[in-house]
Design an enzyme around this catalytic site. Structure first.
Site, PDB file in Angstrom:
ATOM      1  N   SER A 114       0.808  -1.224   0.000  1.00 10.92           N
ATOM      2  CA  SER A 114       0.000   0.000   0.000  1.00 10.92           C
ATOM      3  C   SER A 114       0.835   1.266   0.000  1.00 10.92           C
ATOM      4  O   SER A 114       1.636   1.492  -0.891  1.00 10.92           O
ATOM      5  CB  SER A 114      -0.949  -0.052   1.196  1.00 10.92           C
ATOM      6  OG  SER A 114      -1.803   1.038   1.172  1.00 10.92           O
ATOM      7  N   HIS A 115       0.698   2.040   1.070  1.00  8.30           N
ATOM      8  CA  HIS A 115       1.339   3.351   1.175  1.00  8.30           C
ATOM      9  C   HIS A 115       2.757   3.266   1.755  1.00  8.30           C
ATOM     10  O   HIS A 115       3.422   4.278   1.902  1.00  8.30           O
ATOM     11  CB  HIS A 115       0.481   4.238   2.069  1.00  8.30           C
ATOM     12  CG  HIS A 115       0.187   3.583   3.389  1.00  8.30           C
ATOM     13  ND1 HIS A 115      -0.643   2.487   3.484  1.00  8.30           N
ATOM     14  CD2 HIS A 115       0.630   3.818   4.627  1.00  8.30           C
ATOM     15  CE1 HIS A 115      -0.699   2.086   4.728  1.00  8.30           C
ATOM     16  NE2 HIS A 115       0.061   2.880   5.459  1.00  8.30           N
ATOM     17  N   LYS A 379     -11.635  -0.004  -1.283  1.00  9.28           N
ATOM     18  CA  LYS A 379     -11.669   1.444  -1.420  1.00  9.28           C
ATOM     19  C   LYS A 379     -11.027   1.798  -2.753  1.00  9.28           C
ATOM     20  O   LYS A 379     -10.302   0.979  -3.326  1.00  9.28           O
ATOM     21  CB  LYS A 379     -11.001   2.127  -0.246  1.00  9.28           C
ATOM     22  CG  LYS A 379      -9.573   1.725   0.041  1.00  9.28           C
ATOM     23  CD  LYS A 379      -9.133   2.404   1.334  1.00  9.28           C
ATOM     24  CE  LYS A 379      -7.689   2.126   1.696  1.00  9.28           C
ATOM     25  NZ  LYS A 379      -7.528   0.824   2.371  1.00  9.28           N
TER      26      LYS A 379
HETATM   27  C1  G16 Z   1      -5.352  -0.612   5.233  1.00  5.74           C
HETATM   28  C2  G16 Z   1      -6.774  -1.072   5.353  1.00  5.74           C
HETATM   29  C3  G16 Z   1      -7.636   0.060   5.808  1.00  5.74           C
HETATM   30  C4  G16 Z   1      -7.097   0.670   7.085  1.00  5.74           C
HETATM   31  C5  G16 Z   1      -5.651   1.087   6.883  1.00  5.74           C
HETATM   32  C6  G16 Z   1      -4.967   1.626   8.115  1.00  5.74           C
HETATM   33  O1  G16 Z   1      -5.244   0.324   4.204  1.00  5.74           O
HETATM   34  O2  G16 Z   1      -7.249  -1.556   4.118  1.00  5.74           O
HETATM   35  O3  G16 Z   1      -8.930  -0.432   5.988  1.00  5.74           O
HETATM   36  O4  G16 Z   1      -7.846   1.777   7.465  1.00  5.74           O
HETATM   37  O5  G16 Z   1      -4.911  -0.032   6.438  1.00  5.74           O
HETATM   38  O6  G16 Z   1      -4.705   0.600   8.970  1.00  5.74           O
HETATM   39  P1  G16 Z   1      -3.831   0.755  10.290  1.00  5.74           P
HETATM   40  O7  G16 Z   1      -4.398   1.950  11.018  1.00  5.74           O
HETATM   41  O8  G16 Z   1      -4.054  -0.539  10.976  1.00  5.74           O
HETATM   42  O9  G16 Z   1      -2.400   1.008   9.882  1.00  5.74           O
HETATM   43  P2  G16 Z   1      -4.156   0.160   3.066  1.00  5.74           P
HETATM   44  O10 G16 Z   1      -4.406   1.307   2.145  1.00  5.74           O
HETATM   45  O11 G16 Z   1      -2.846   0.216   3.787  1.00  5.74           O
HETATM   46  O12 G16 Z   1      -4.430  -1.182   2.458  1.00  5.74           O
END
Ligand code: G16
Length: 546
Positions: A114-115, A379
């Site tokens: 992801s990010h 999303k």
């Molecule tokens: C993931 C999940 C999201 C969540 C986010 C943050 O996003 O798909 O539903 O809100 O992580 O998670 P945490 O607060 O546990 O770090 P992504 O975009 O990283 O796949």
């Protein structure tokens, strides 16, 4: 001639998926048989993949292509009939979700962290999506983890790597592999949901300009095709549009701390674009900006909910909405006034799946820069950008005007998230445990004029399948509708990250122009005091404030 071989292996003990799949350093994934073990565990649990179609793709980060080769060979050895792979191994998370649904695939494997940053020393990740297009539920990921702890062999077909650079059809043994254009099906879906003609007229007729920062991640090709080619946006509308294995050394996280080039463009005075947006590594997150104006993701969900009926894809209205626990309660106010249900779920997109499948909700979103709808089960970053562009074209108002009008009608939720990163895991657990122990006695106490009405550890019963998720975050509600939530991140790869989410609800419009951190300063102090953050974590200030 390619043949299936069985390879003896030894298990790893750390393959527990977090909020969204298994995320680790690349160096961890490159250990001998680490990836193979986890992929075999997925195939063992997802027996429905046998004889069926699987979608595979990733965000283009380092190790994406190598991992795809391993997955293809293990998939063929485990009886998968057909695989669709994005050209060059690229598919955004929303595109995978759409392809699963459109082609009635049995599931999909997405390679992304992801990010999180990428590159040789960066992060890598893998997650499985089920046949509804959404992230596998906890029952599935728990089963994979259990298996991974005792796995002793995996099946693989030993054969040459498949070239992924051409759109073509190839085979590994009997398994057909179609290497497809990653963008076209997704772009066609977007054209069904939004009024492309109206958005195009805004670009061509009204001199409206935008800037989309793809952050050298997966959305570059999607954004160029949709914004520049199909919607005739201004030239140069997409910046950092070439996906790179290390995201050019950046952190592909669409927020003000990491999309710095975009943010400074939008703050650049007279020549600033009218609209700015960014997405993350795998294209499911979004940030929306106006000139000198940031749209908080929680507000974005509330604004979308209030206006969805104006857009072609949602003109018959919305059945309900959902937000994760730490997302501000701005959308609750809209739902209340529209007379629709608003669900509060734990953090993680997987919790929205049942609500969407059961048609209880049409829109959902999270504070972590995520919003989406029933068009897929993830999303969707580009979708959110198109939603805003379509809304601006209809309302003929700036981003800021739309947000301020919204606050006038529903009140404003000042909102911030304070992240304390890479703290000692045990210290973080102790802090949460300490809060849990205090929770029963906090109600009734007053801090700087804010009286606590409720403190609990959030638990959720899924209304569709009755599954229960406990210990999802400590929430503290105050009598003036302000709120503090504490939880530990489930996506980090180093130590623990404590997230503290703080909000305050203000109806007086003369108080709607304050700077967010000053509007919340007293609650930020309260959040530090109640959790004794300094004592537990030895930190005076958060590392990242969004
Ligand atoms: C993931 C999940 C999201 C969540 C986010 C943050 O996003 O798909 O539903 O809100 O992580 O998670 P945490 O607060 O546990 O770090 P992504 O975009 O990283 O796949």
């Amino acid at each position: 001639m390619s043949t299936t071989v069985t390879i003896e292996t030894t298990p790893y003990s750390d393959q527990k998926p977090g909020t969204s799949g298994l995320r680790k350093k690349v160096t961890v994934f490159r250990q001998p048989r680490y990836l193979e073990n986890f992929v075999q565990a997925i195939f063992n649990v997802a027996s429905e993949l046998k004889g069926q179609l699987l979608i595979v793709g990733g965000d283009g980060r380092y190790y994406n292509q190598q991992a795809i080769q391993v997955i293809l060979k293990i998939a063929a050895a485990n009886g998968v009939k057909q695989v669709m792979v994005g050209q060059n191994g690229l598919l955004s998370t929303p595109a995978v979700s759409h392809l699963i649904r459109k082609n009635k695939a049995a599931g999909g494997i997405i390679l992304s962290a992801s990010h999180n940053p990428g590159g040789v020393d960066g992060d890598f990740g893998i997650k499985f999506n089920i046949s509804n297009g959404g992230p596998a539920p906890t029952s599935f990921t728990d089963a994979v983890f259990e298996l991974s702890k005792s796995i002793s062999q995996y099946q693989i077909i030993e054969t040459a790597d498949i070239p992924l650079s051409e759109q073509q059809q190839v085979f590994i043994a009997d398994m057909q592999i179609n290497i497809i254009d990653p963008v076209s099906d997704y772009a066609a879906l977007m054209a069904e949901l939004f009024d492309f003609q109206k958005i195009k007229s805004m670009f061509t007729g009204d001199n409206f300009t935008m800037c989309f920062d793809a952050m050298h991640a997966v959305t570059g090709p999607y954004a160029k095709e949709i914004f520049e080619n199909q919607l005739s946006a201004n030239s140069g509308a997409v910046i950092n549009g070439v996906p790179l294995e290390d995201f050019a050394g950046g952190h592909p996280d669409p927020n003000l701390a990491h999309a710095i080039e975009l943010a400074s463009l939008l703050n650049s005075g007279l020549n600033a674009p009218d609209f700015g947006a960014a997405s993350d590594g795998d294209g499911d997150r979004n940030m929306i900006l106006g000139q000198h104006f940031f749209v908080n993701p929680s507000d974005s969900l509330a604004i979308m909910t209030a206006n969805a009926h104006l857009l072609p894809g949602y003109k018959s209205g919305i059945s309900g909405v959902a937000r994760s626990l730490p997302t501000s309660r701005a959308v609750d106010k809209v739902a209340e006034s529209m007379g629709i249900r608003c669900y509060e779920t734990p953090t993680g997109w997987k919790y929205f799946g049942n609500l969407l499948d059961d048609k209880r909700i049409t829109l959902c979103g999270e504070e972590s820069f995520g919003s989406g709808s029933d068009h897929i089960r993830e999303k969707d970053g580009i979708w959110a950008v198109l939603f805003w562009l379509n809304l601006i074209a209809i309302k003929q108002q700036s981003v800021e005007q739309i947000a301020r009008e919204h606050w006038k009608q529903y009140g404003r939720h000042y909102y911030t998230r304070h992240d304390y990163e890479a703290i000692d895991s045990e210290a973080a657990e102790n802090l949460i445990q300490h809060l849990r122990e205090q929770s029963a006695t906090l109600a009734g106490k007053e801090y700087a004029g804010h009286k606590i009405t409720l403190c609990d550890d959030f638990s959720y019963r899924d209304p569709v399948d009755n599954s229960i998720a406990e210990k999802q975050g400590i929430r503290i509600l105050f009598d003036d509708e302000s709120r503090i939530v504490y939880r530990l991140s489930g996506t980090g790869t180093e130590g623990a990250t404590l997230r503290v989410y703080i909000e305050n609800y203000v109806t007086d419009t003369t108080q709607h122009t304050l700077e967010t951190q000053s509007a919340l300063a007293d609650l930020v102090e309260i959040s530090k005091n109640i959790a004794q953050i300094k004592t537990h974590c030895n930190r005076e200030q958060a590392d990242v404030i969004t």
